[in-house]
Design a protein around this motif. Structure first.
Motif, mmCIF file in Angstrom:
data_model
loop_
_atom_site.group_PDB
_atom_site.id
_atom_site.type_symbol
_atom_site.label_atom_id
_atom_site.label_comp_id
_atom_site.label_asym_id
_atom_site.label_seq_id
_atom_site.Cartn_x
_atom_site.Cartn_y
_atom_site.Cartn_z
ATOM 1 N N TYR A 257 -11.366 73.024 29.170
ATOM 2 C CA TYR A 257 -9.941 72.942 29.520
ATOM 3 C C TYR A 257 -9.703 71.836 30.545
ATOM 4 O O TYR A 257 -8.763 71.041 30.402
ATOM 5 C CB TYR A 257 -9.462 74.290 30.064
ATOM 6 N N THR A 261 -7.380 68.538 29.823
ATOM 7 C CA THR A 261 -6.136 68.280 30.563
ATOM 8 C C THR A 261 -6.218 66.980 31.366
ATOM 9 O O THR A 261 -5.195 66.319 31.578
ATOM 10 C CB THR A 261 -5.799 69.449 31.501
ATOM 11 N N ALA A 332 -9.736 71.878 21.173
ATOM 12 C CA ALA A 332 -8.927 72.026 22.388
ATOM 13 C C ALA A 332 -7.946 70.864 22.532
ATOM 14 O O ALA A 332 -6.754 71.061 22.833
ATOM 15 C CB ALA A 332 -9.837 72.107 23.611
ATOM 16 N N TYR A 335 -4.878 71.037 20.150
ATOM 17 C CA TYR A 335 -3.806 71.898 20.634
ATOM 18 C C TYR A 335 -3.129 71.307 21.871
ATOM 19 O O TYR A 335 -1.910 71.429 22.051
ATOM 20 C CB TYR A 335 -4.345 73.291 20.964
ATOM 21 N N MET A 336 -3.909 70.663 22.747
ATOM 22 C CA MET A 336 -3.359 70.118 23.987
ATOM 23 C C MET A 336 -2.454 68.917 23.757
ATOM 24 O O MET A 336 -1.653 68.562 24.633
ATOM 25 C CB MET A 336 -4.499 69.707 24.928
ATOM 26 N N THR A 390 -3.743 76.756 27.147
ATOM 27 C CA THR A 390 -3.095 75.568 26.582
ATOM 28 C C THR A 390 -1.659 75.872 26.177
ATOM 29 O O THR A 390 -0.738 75.094 26.457
ATOM 30 C CB THR A 390 -3.882 75.066 25.357
#
Length: 423
Positions: A257, A261, A332, A335-336, A390
């Motif tokens: 994560y 980010t 990840a 989706y982000m 997310t």
């Protein structure tokens, strides 16, 4: 009309400043990418999650250190360059005093909440001093440059620590240090000191001597309190999620994560170059820049949507670069990618509202957005893990971005209505 707004932005001096700042930002993106890759490989997912949580906490507290006086310095000096030394005379001592108090809280937070080894307290002290005391002073100096439209110099000072930290990581990588995280934290203060020395040599002119330093008056504190809380909430929205991730989901997922980010955050930098270049003009002429503001909106929206495609298209390649330990990063990032447009809209709207003197409006919706993010994190982290975080971040960023620009639009309509002759 939209073509006219975009054309006005393209032909304006803002574009020249943006292009200059973008050169630094492109170098900064490349540096951040290299830093992310080396640090991610060096630390692994679990240690990277711990690094993200500790550094995020330091950055958030550092946002409080200046008490919002960096924004006041930018605004007052943009209107009249002679105001610079007067604001610095109380902004510098206030930053040192508040930063010292916040540093004590940071040390307690890291040792007690994040359970970082007290044996490495000097390393934590280094990052704390750098992020909570020294970097806020660097931000004050950079704000003074920005206010006088020396945008490139301002961004050079803000970016220099990032370049120097990459050099430090490269050294750690080459020698194979046994405690890479602690050693990396240890170099933070050295990097900040080098940046401050550099700032002195390429300075903004005379600084107020210590004999002229004073405590800020009550009225000065009141005038900056809105900026202080806005800075704090903005940084909390940017960094709090990484600190929460370590406590809410498994550390390997928290590492994925945090990496994801940070990649999303790096994509915002070109738009940041545009808004940074526009701020001095927006502060000087807050009521007469509707074409510029409209141009910023369209550029931010178009760039944000293109960023979604870029992240989704490169997710697989990024995971391959990071290595097998970051398995799952591709999904990840996919989706982000939807976070990016909302993030860009929030940042641009927040800065424009600040120049309009509508700090309270920004404060309220960013507080609401941050609270919504925390609630969604708590509700979704259990059943959905990383995807839940997310989703929570995406919803809160889009909400804040749309509300921020909605406020700007309504303010513009009200201003037009007030100019109409009464019947």
């Amino acid at each position: 009309m939209r073509q006219h707004n975009l054309k006005g932005l393209i032909n304006s001096p803002i574009l020249k400043s943006t292009i200059g700042a973008s050169g630094i930002y492109i170098f900064r993106i490349a540096t951040q990418a290299a830093t992310l890759i080396l640090l991610g490989k060096l630390l692994g997912t679990e240690n990277f999650a711990l690094f993200a949580a500790i550094s995020a906490s330091a950055v958030i507290l550092g946002g409080l250190s200046t008490l919002g006086m960096n924004v006041l310095l930018l605004g007052e000096t943009s209107k009249n360059h002679d105001n610079r030394e007067e604001v610095l005379s109380y902004a510098l001592p206030a930053t040192l005093i508040s930063g010292g108090s916040l540093l004590i809280f940071f040390l307690y937070l890291v040792v007690q909440v994040f359970e970082y080894s007290s044996e490495n307290l000097l390393a934590i002290l280094s990052i704390g001093i750098a992020e909570i005391i020294l970097y806020p002073i660097i931000l004050l100096i950079a704000a003074a440059h920005q206010a006088t439209e020396r945008i490139n110099l301002s961004q050079f000072l803000v970016s220099l620590p990032i370049f120097l930290r990459l050099a430090g990581i490269t050294y750690i990588w080459s020698v194979g240090h046994s405690e890479p995280l602690s050693f990396f934290f240890s170099i933070y203060s050295l990097v900040a000191i080098i940046t401050l020395v550099t700032a002195k040599f390429i300075g903004i002119g005379s600084y107020p001597p210590i004999s002229k330093w004073r405590f800020p008056r009550k009225q000065e504190i009141r005038s900056t309190s809105g900026f202080m809380f806005t800075n704090f909430l903005s940084l909390s929205t940017n960094e709090l999620d990484k600190a929460l991730a370590v406590k809410l989901i498994p550390t390997n997922e928290a590492g994925l994560y945090s990496v994801g980010t940070r990649i999303i955050g790096a994509l915002v930098l070109p738009v940041a170059a545009m808004i940074v270049s526009a701020l001095p003009k927006l502060f000087r002429q807050s009521a007469g820049n509707q074409k510029l503001i409209a141009g910023i909106f369209y550029v931010a929206l178009i760039y944000g949507l293109l960023s979604v495609i870029f992240v989704a298209a490169t997710a697989k390649a990024i995971q391959q670069i990071m290595g097998s330990e970051y398995a799952g990063l591709k999904e990840a990032l996919f989706y982000m990618s939807v976070i990016t447009p909302g993030l860009i809209l929030r940042i641009t709207a927040g800065n424009i509202l600040m120049t309009k003197g509508m700090t309270l409006h920004r404060l309220l919706y960013e507080f609401g957005g941050t609270m919504l993010m925390c609630i969604l994190f708590l509700a979704l982290s259990g059943p959905l893990g990383l995807i839940g975080l997310t989703l929570g971040l995406a919803v809160s960023e889009w909400m804040m971005g749309l509300i921020g620009w909605g406020i700007i639009y309504l303010n513009h309509k009200n201003n037009l209505a007030s100019r109409l002759p009464s019947l």
